[in-house]
Scaffold this motif. Structure first.
Motif, PDB file in Angstrom:
ATOM      1  N   VAL A 281      61.020  38.572  46.267  1.00 53.22           N
ATOM      2  CA  VAL A 281      60.671  37.384  45.505  1.00 53.22           C
ATOM      3  C   VAL A 281      61.963  36.767  44.990  1.00 53.22           C
ATOM      4  N   VAL A 282      62.177  35.522  45.325  1.00 56.53           N
ATOM      5  CA  VAL A 282      63.368  34.810  44.897  1.00 56.53           C
ATOM      6  C   VAL A 282      63.134  34.318  43.473  1.00 56.53           C
ATOM      7  N   ALA A 283      64.177  34.392  42.644  1.00 53.67           N
ATOM      8  CA  ALA A 283      64.046  34.025  41.238  1.00 53.67           C
ATOM      9  C   ALA A 283      63.618  32.567  41.072  1.00 53.67           C
ATOM     10  N   ASN A 284      64.313  31.642  41.696  1.00 57.76           N
ATOM     11  CA  ASN A 284      63.973  30.218  41.634  1.00 57.76           C
ATOM     12  C   ASN A 284      64.058  29.625  43.028  1.00 57.76           C
ATOM     13  N   PRO A 285      62.989  29.733  43.798  1.00 54.47           N
ATOM     14  CA  PRO A 285      63.049  29.178  45.154  1.00 54.47           C
ATOM     15  C   PRO A 285      63.078  27.655  45.124  1.00 54.47           C
ATOM     16  N   ALA A 286      63.469  27.076  46.231  1.00 53.11           N
ATOM     17  CA  ALA A 286      63.507  25.619  46.339  1.00 53.11           C
ATOM     18  C   ALA A 286      62.086  25.070  46.239  1.00 53.11           C
ATOM     19  N   PRO A 287      61.924  23.898  45.649  1.00 47.72           N
ATOM     20  CA  PRO A 287      60.577  23.321  45.521  1.00 47.72           C
ATOM     21  C   PRO A 287      59.946  23.066  46.891  1.00 47.72           C
ATOM     22  N   ARG A 288      58.674  23.433  47.014  1.00 46.07           N
ATOM     23  CA  ARG A 288      57.907  23.145  48.224  1.00 46.07           C
ATOM     24  C   ARG A 288      56.937  22.025  47.903  1.00 46.07           C
ATOM     25  N   TYR A 289      56.895  21.011  48.751  1.00 39.27           N
ATOM     26  CA  TYR A 289      55.998  19.864  48.561  1.00 39.27           C
ATOM     27  C   TYR A 289      56.208  19.210  47.199  1.00 39.27           C
ATOM     28  N   ASN A 290      57.429  19.193  46.718  1.00 42.34           N
ATOM     29  CA  ASN A 290      57.799  18.621  45.412  1.00 42.34           C
ATOM     30  C   ASN A 290      57.084  19.291  44.249  1.00 42.34           C
ATOM     31  N   VAL A 291      56.808  20.582  44.383  1.00 43.44           N
ATOM     32  CA  VAL A 291      56.165  21.358  43.322  1.00 43.44           C
ATOM     33  C   VAL A 291      57.126  22.467  42.924  1.00 43.44           C
ATOM     34  N   LEU A 292      57.404  22.583  41.635  1.00 44.36           N
ATOM     35  CA  LEU A 292      58.314  23.611  41.153  1.00 44.36           C
ATOM     36  C   LEU A 292      57.612  24.957  41.039  1.00 44.36           C
ATOM     37  N   TYR A 293      58.358  26.019  41.267  1.00 42.79           N
ATOM     38  CA  TYR A 293      57.842  27.376  41.175  1.00 42.79           C
ATOM     39  C   TYR A 293      57.807  27.801  39.713  1.00 42.79           C
ATOM     40  N   ILE A 294      56.655  28.280  39.237  1.00 41.72           N
ATOM     41  CA  ILE A 294      56.489  28.662  37.833  1.00 41.72           C
ATOM     42  C   ILE A 294      56.011  30.111  37.786  1.00 41.72           C
ATOM     43  N   GLU A 295      56.932  31.041  37.740  1.00 37.36           N
ATOM     44  CA  GLU A 295      56.601  32.462  37.720  1.00 37.36           C
ATOM     45  C   GLU A 295      55.925  32.861  36.410  1.00 37.36           C
ATOM     46  N   ARG A 296      56.290  32.212  35.341  1.00 37.97           N
ATOM     47  CA  ARG A 296      55.766  32.584  34.019  1.00 37.97           C
ATOM     48  C   ARG A 296      54.256  32.364  33.913  1.00 37.97           C
ATOM     49  N   PHE A 297      53.757  31.263  34.450  1.00 39.78           N
ATOM     50  CA  PHE A 297      52.330  30.955  34.348  1.00 39.78           C
ATOM     51  C   PHE A 297      51.515  31.525  35.500  1.00 39.78           C
ATOM     52  N   PHE A 298      52.133  31.684  36.659  1.00 36.70           N
ATOM     53  CA  PHE A 298      51.429  32.177  37.839  1.00 36.70           C
ATOM     54  C   PHE A 298      52.188  33.362  38.435  1.00 36.70           C
ATOM     55  N   PRO A 299      52.107  34.541  37.811  1.00 38.66           N
ATOM     56  CA  PRO A 299      52.867  35.698  38.305  1.00 38.66           C
ATOM     57  C   PRO A 299      52.320  36.201  39.638  1.00 38.66           C
ATOM     58  N   GLN A 300      53.225  36.805  40.426  1.00 35.44           N
ATOM     59  CA  GLN A 300      52.864  37.362  41.726  1.00 35.44           C
ATOM     60  C   GLN A 300      53.473  38.748  41.893  1.00 35.44           C
ATOM     61  N   SER A 301      53.536  39.495  40.805  1.00 38.43           N
ATOM     62  CA  SER A 301      54.182  40.804  40.844  1.00 38.43           C
ATOM     63  C   SER A 301      53.321  41.868  41.521  1.00 38.43           C
ATOM     64  N   SER A 302      52.016  41.669  41.568  1.00 39.33           N
ATOM     65  CA  SER A 302      51.107  42.620  42.210  1.00 39.33           C
ATOM     66  C   SER A 302      49.961  41.836  42.836  1.00 39.33           C
ATOM     67  N   PRO A 303      49.193  42.466  43.723  1.00 37.79           N
ATOM     68  CA  PRO A 303      48.050  41.745  44.310  1.00 37.79           C
ATOM     69  C   PRO A 303      47.052  41.271  43.248  1.00 37.79           C
ATOM     70  N   LYS A 304      46.850  42.078  42.213  1.00 33.31           N
ATOM     71  CA  LYS A 304      45.919  41.703  41.148  1.00 33.31           C
ATOM     72  C   LYS A 304      46.440  40.484  40.379  1.00 33.31           C
ATOM     73  N   ALA A 305      47.729  40.480  40.086  1.00 35.13           N
ATOM     74  CA  ALA A 305      48.324  39.341  39.380  1.00 35.13           C
ATOM     75  C   ALA A 305      48.289  38.086  40.250  1.00 35.13           C
ATOM     76  N   THR A 306      48.508  38.247  41.550  1.00 38.60           N
ATOM     77  CA  THR A 306      48.470  37.107  42.458  1.00 38.60           C
ATOM     78  C   THR A 306      47.075  36.516  42.522  1.00 38.60           C
ATOM     79  N   LEU A 307      46.067  37.376  42.618  1.00 35.78           N
ATOM     80  CA  LEU A 307      44.688  36.896  42.645  1.00 35.78           C
ATOM     81  C   LEU A 307      44.329  36.208  41.327  1.00 35.78           C
ATOM     82  N   GLY A 308      44.794  36.744  40.225  1.00 33.37           N
ATOM     83  CA  GLY A 308      44.586  36.090  38.937  1.00 33.37           C
ATOM     84  C   GLY A 308      45.266  34.726  38.884  1.00 33.37           C
ATOM     85  N   SER A 309      46.441  34.624  39.487  1.00 34.61           N
ATOM     86  CA  SER A 309      47.159  33.350  39.534  1.00 34.61           C
ATOM     87  C   SER A 309      46.399  32.332  40.367  1.00 34.61           C
ATOM     88  N   VAL A 310      45.784  32.790  41.469  1.00 38.06           N
ATOM     89  CA  VAL A 310      44.994  31.887  42.307  1.00 38.06           C
ATOM     90  C   VAL A 310      43.814  31.331  41.520  1.00 38.06           C
TER      91      VAL A 310
END
Length: 108
Positions: free
Chosen positions: A23-52
């Motif tokens: 996981v890159v700390a601050n990846p380049a924006p995709r589709y002009n959307v910034l990556y927000i790890e704080r609000f949408f964590p992806q550290s585990s499958p459960k956290a990723t599903l919660g983020s979805v």
């Protein structure tokens, strides 16, 4: 229909999580959307599903497509929609040009 859409998103998220080895700390924006790890964590499958679920509840479908779905699937869908939009706009422009050639002084 909602069940099918939900299952598609969940399967693509699961596939995307399996592909993210690092996981890159601050990846380049995709589709002009910034990556927000704080609000949408992806550290585990459960956290990723919660983020979805959280992104869908907040209406952040752009973030969902940019960072929480399988990147290859999202890119393929965007490319397909771009081709369809280009074809539709091209046919509309051809019709407009033909109309203008018949009578250039006719109001639109």
């Amino acid at each position: 229909m909602r069940i099918a859409a939900t299952m598609t998103v969940l399967l693509s998220v699961t596939a995307a999580y399996g592909q993210r080895a690092e996981v890159v700390a601050n990846p380049a924006p995709r589709y002009n959307v910034l990556y927000i790890e704080r609000f949408f964590p992806q550290s585990s499958p459960k956290a990723t599903l919660g983020s979805v679920v959280k992104a869908a509840d907040l209406g952040q479908f752009d973030y969902l497509a940019a960072y929480l779905m399988d990147e290859a699937a999202a890119d393929a869908k965007v490319a397909t929609l771009a081709r369809e939009a280009y074809a539709a706009s091209e046919s509309d422009l051809r019709a407009s040009r033909a109309s203008e050639r018949r009578d250039p002084f006719e109001p639109p």
